[in-house]
Design a protein around this motif. Structure first.
Motif, PDB file in Angstrom:
ATOM      1  N   THR A   1       0.821  -1.200   0.000  1.00  0.00           N
ATOM      2  CA  THR A   1       0.000   0.000   0.000  1.00  0.00           C
ATOM      3  C   THR A   1       0.857   1.254   0.000  1.00  0.00           C
ATOM      4  O   THR A   1       1.996   1.242   0.481  1.00  0.00           O
ATOM      5  CB  THR A   1      -0.937   0.005   1.224  1.00  0.00           C
ATOM      6  OG1 THR A   1      -1.753   1.176   1.199  1.00  0.00           O
ATOM      7  CG2 THR A   1      -0.133  -0.025   2.509  1.00  0.00           C
TER       8      THR A   1
ATOM      9  N   ASP B   1      -0.626   3.967   1.293  1.00  0.00           N
ATOM     10  CA  ASP B   1      -1.302   4.741   2.324  1.00  0.00           C
ATOM     11  C   ASP B   1      -0.316   5.147   3.414  1.00  0.00           C
ATOM     12  O   ASP B   1       0.350   4.303   4.027  1.00  0.00           O
ATOM     13  CB  ASP B   1      -2.440   3.904   2.937  1.00  0.00           C
ATOM     14  CG  ASP B   1      -3.198   4.679   4.001  1.00  0.00           C
ATOM     15  OD1 ASP B   1      -3.671   5.783   3.693  1.00  0.00           O
ATOM     16  OD2 ASP B   1      -3.285   4.173   5.133  1.00  0.00           O
TER      17      ASP B   1
ATOM     18  N   THR C   1      -6.165  -7.950   5.358  1.00  0.00           N
ATOM     19  CA  THR C   1      -6.862  -6.882   6.082  1.00  0.00           C
ATOM     20  C   THR C   1      -6.512  -6.885   7.566  1.00  0.00           C
ATOM     21  O   THR C   1      -6.457  -5.820   8.205  1.00  0.00           O
ATOM     22  CB  THR C   1      -8.377  -7.046   5.907  1.00  0.00           C
ATOM     23  OG1 THR C   1      -8.779  -8.357   6.337  1.00  0.00           O
ATOM     24  CG2 THR C   1      -8.769  -6.876   4.448  1.00  0.00           C
ATOM     25  N   GLN C   2      -6.265  -8.058   8.121  1.00  0.00           N
ATOM     26  CA  GLN C   2      -5.899  -8.127   9.539  1.00  0.00           C
ATOM     27  C   GLN C   2      -4.576  -7.415   9.801  1.00  0.00           C
ATOM     28  O   GLN C   2      -4.458  -6.654  10.769  1.00  0.00           O
ATOM     29  CB  GLN C   2      -5.817  -9.594   9.977  1.00  0.00           C
ATOM     30  CG  GLN C   2      -5.589  -9.792  11.468  1.00  0.00           C
ATOM     31  CD  GLN C   2      -5.522 -11.260  11.843  1.00  0.00           C
ATOM     32  OE1 GLN C   2      -4.954 -12.068  11.114  1.00  0.00           O
ATOM     33  NE2 GLN C   2      -6.107 -11.601  12.975  1.00  0.00           N
TER      34      GLN C   2
ATOM     35  N   PHE D   1      -3.294  -5.123   7.835  1.00  0.00           N
ATOM     36  CA  PHE D   1      -3.409  -3.723   7.426  1.00  0.00           C
ATOM     37  C   PHE D   1      -3.968  -2.855   8.557  1.00  0.00           C
ATOM     38  O   PHE D   1      -3.506  -1.728   8.774  1.00  0.00           O
ATOM     39  CB  PHE D   1      -4.308  -3.624   6.192  1.00  0.00           C
ATOM     40  CG  PHE D   1      -4.419  -2.238   5.630  1.00  0.00           C
ATOM     41  CD1 PHE D   1      -3.503  -1.778   4.699  1.00  0.00           C
ATOM     42  CD2 PHE D   1      -5.445  -1.384   6.017  1.00  0.00           C
ATOM     43  CE1 PHE D   1      -3.603  -0.499   4.176  1.00  0.00           C
ATOM     44  CE2 PHE D   1      -5.553  -0.106   5.507  1.00  0.00           C
ATOM     45  CZ  PHE D   1      -4.631   0.333   4.577  1.00  0.00           C
ATOM     46  N   PHE D   2      -4.937  -3.371   9.275  1.00  0.00           N
ATOM     47  CA  PHE D   2      -5.580  -2.590  10.325  1.00  0.00           C
ATOM     48  C   PHE D   2      -4.948  -2.804  11.703  1.00  0.00           C
ATOM     49  O   PHE D   2      -5.415  -2.207  12.680  1.00  0.00           O
ATOM     50  CB  PHE D   2      -7.075  -2.922  10.395  1.00  0.00           C
ATOM     51  CG  PHE D   2      -7.839  -2.467   9.177  1.00  0.00           C
ATOM     52  CD1 PHE D   2      -8.089  -1.120   8.969  1.00  0.00           C
ATOM     53  CD2 PHE D   2      -8.305  -3.385   8.254  1.00  0.00           C
ATOM     54  CE1 PHE D   2      -8.795  -0.696   7.848  1.00  0.00           C
ATOM     55  CE2 PHE D   2      -9.002  -2.968   7.138  1.00  0.00           C
ATOM     56  CZ  PHE D   2      -9.251  -1.622   6.929  1.00  0.00           C
ATOM     57  N   ASP D   3      -3.920  -3.628  11.778  1.00  0.00           N
ATOM     58  CA  ASP D   3      -3.225  -3.840  13.045  1.00  0.00           C
ATOM     59  C   ASP D   3      -2.245  -2.693  13.278  1.00  0.00           C
ATOM     60  O   ASP D   3      -1.256  -2.530  12.536  1.00  0.00           O
ATOM     61  CB  ASP D   3      -2.495  -5.181  13.023  1.00  0.00           C
ATOM     62  CG  ASP D   3      -1.893  -5.539  14.379  1.00  0.00           C
ATOM     63  OD1 ASP D   3      -2.057  -4.752  15.334  1.00  0.00           O
ATOM     64  OD2 ASP D   3      -1.253  -6.605  14.476  1.00  0.00           O
ATOM     65  N   LEU D   4      -2.498  -1.895  14.277  1.00  0.00           N
ATOM     66  CA  LEU D   4      -1.649  -0.734  14.546  1.00  0.00           C
ATOM     67  C   LEU D   4      -0.258  -1.120  15.009  1.00  0.00           C
ATOM     68  O   LEU D   4       0.687  -0.325  14.907  1.00  0.00           O
ATOM     69  CB  LEU D   4      -2.315   0.159  15.600  1.00  0.00           C
ATOM     70  CG  LEU D   4      -3.684   0.746  15.220  1.00  0.00           C
ATOM     71  CD1 LEU D   4      -4.231   1.561  16.386  1.00  0.00           C
ATOM     72  CD2 LEU D   4      -3.580   1.593  13.966  1.00  0.00           C
TER      73      LEU D   4
ATOM     74  N   ARG E   1       2.703  -3.364   4.870  1.00  0.00           N
ATOM     75  CA  ARG E   1       1.252  -3.465   4.779  1.00  0.00           C
ATOM     76  C   ARG E   1       0.851  -3.643   3.311  1.00  0.00           C
ATOM     77  O   ARG E   1       1.400  -2.981   2.427  1.00  0.00           O
ATOM     78  CB  ARG E   1       0.574  -2.237   5.379  1.00  0.00           C
ATOM     79  CG  ARG E   1       0.900  -2.039   6.848  1.00  0.00           C
ATOM     80  CD  ARG E   1       0.237  -0.776   7.389  1.00  0.00           C
ATOM     81  NE  ARG E   1       0.672  -0.508   8.754  1.00  0.00           N
ATOM     82  CZ  ARG E   1       0.080  -1.007   9.832  1.00  0.00           C
ATOM     83  NH1 ARG E   1      -0.977  -1.786   9.693  1.00  0.00           N
ATOM     84  NH2 ARG E   1       0.529  -0.718  11.046  1.00  0.00           N
TER      85      ARG E   1
ATOM     86  N   GLU F   1      -2.443  -4.400   0.335  1.00  0.00           N
ATOM     87  CA  GLU F   1      -3.845  -4.271  -0.023  1.00  0.00           C
ATOM     88  C   GLU F   1      -4.247  -5.436  -0.919  1.00  0.00           C
ATOM     89  O   GLU F   1      -3.397  -6.123  -1.489  1.00  0.00           O
ATOM     90  CB  GLU F   1      -4.108  -2.939  -0.730  1.00  0.00           C
ATOM     91  CG  GLU F   1      -3.901  -1.723   0.169  1.00  0.00           C
ATOM     92  CD  GLU F   1      -4.255  -0.431  -0.541  1.00  0.00           C
ATOM     93  OE1 GLU F   1      -4.596  -0.506  -1.750  1.00  0.00           O
ATOM     94  OE2 GLU F   1      -4.195   0.633   0.095  1.00  0.00           O
TER      95      GLU F   1
END
Length: 222
Positions: free
Chosen positions: A33, A35, A143-144, A146-149, A155, A157
């Protein structure tokens, strides 16, 4: 079942099988990604077999995963499920070509052809379910992370390969459901000829009577 429905189901299963073959070697199952990155010098993308990188000049380099046992469990499971999907789809296509009513490969035994078509439908359903589980499991891990801070690695997509897999699974499941419904579990042939066998008919209103040639009067014969 309507032969047109069987042909449509066969086409859906065939398209789903082809899309599985396109999805499996596709390199873009997940892509790195951009992002949160101000400057991106390279793009990393992976699938079940290899990891590739492309720099800003367009030069790309790929390497296969060195060890099967060193891979994550979900990647190994996804490999097995996708290979199972291709094998089941191959046998399903062969069975469907024999079992559909408009095919002459299976002879005129429509009861047997219906059961073969039902078997093909089950194989297509297995193909679709294996593909759906494989790509969904792979996407869940993307996704797990990606959203794990607290995830410190790269990361990713969801890539185009997973979307092809989802479309393949839906088509295979739809075709398999139609073919499964065409399975004829009865013992009668497709075209029945009216026939009254000799025998005895028991009725609750009176004594048993014989059924056969004797039920016709003399005037019935010319």
């Amino acid at each position: 079942m309507d032969p047109i429905v069987e042909v449509v189901a066969l086409l859906l299963g065939f398209i789903g099988w082809v899309m599985v073959g396109v999805c499996l070697p596709n390199r873009y199952w997940k892509t790195s990604t951009v992002d949160g990155n101000v400057i991106t010098t390279s793009t990393i993308y992976e699938n079940l077999w290899m990891s590739c990188a492309t720099d800003s000049t367009g030069v790309h380099n790929c390497r296969e995963f060195p060890s099967l046992l060193a891979l994550s469990g979900y990647i190994q499971a996804s490999r097995a499920l996708m290979i199972t999907a291709i094998v089941c789809g191959t046998f399903g296509l062969v069975a469907a070509l024999i079992g559909i009513q408009c095919s002459k490969a299976g002879g005129e035994n429509y009861v047997l052809k219906g059961r073969i078509a039902g078997t093909a439908g089950v194989l297509f359903l297995i193909q679709g379910m294996c593909t759906m589980v494989a790509v969904s499991w792979y996407a869940f891990n993307i996704t797990q992370d990606f959203f794990d801070l607290y995830y410190a690695g790269t990361r990713y997509e969801i890539g185009e390969g997973l979307y092809i897999g989802w479309c393949s699974a839906v088509l295979a499941i739809a075709g398999g459901a139609c073919l499964t419904c065409s399975c004829k579990m009865g013992t009668e042939e497709k075209y029945n000829v009216p026939y009254h066998a000799r025998g005895t008919v028991y009725t609750g209103a009176g004594p048993a009577r014989s059924v056969g040639a004797s039920t016709y009067g003399r005037n019935a014969y010319v």
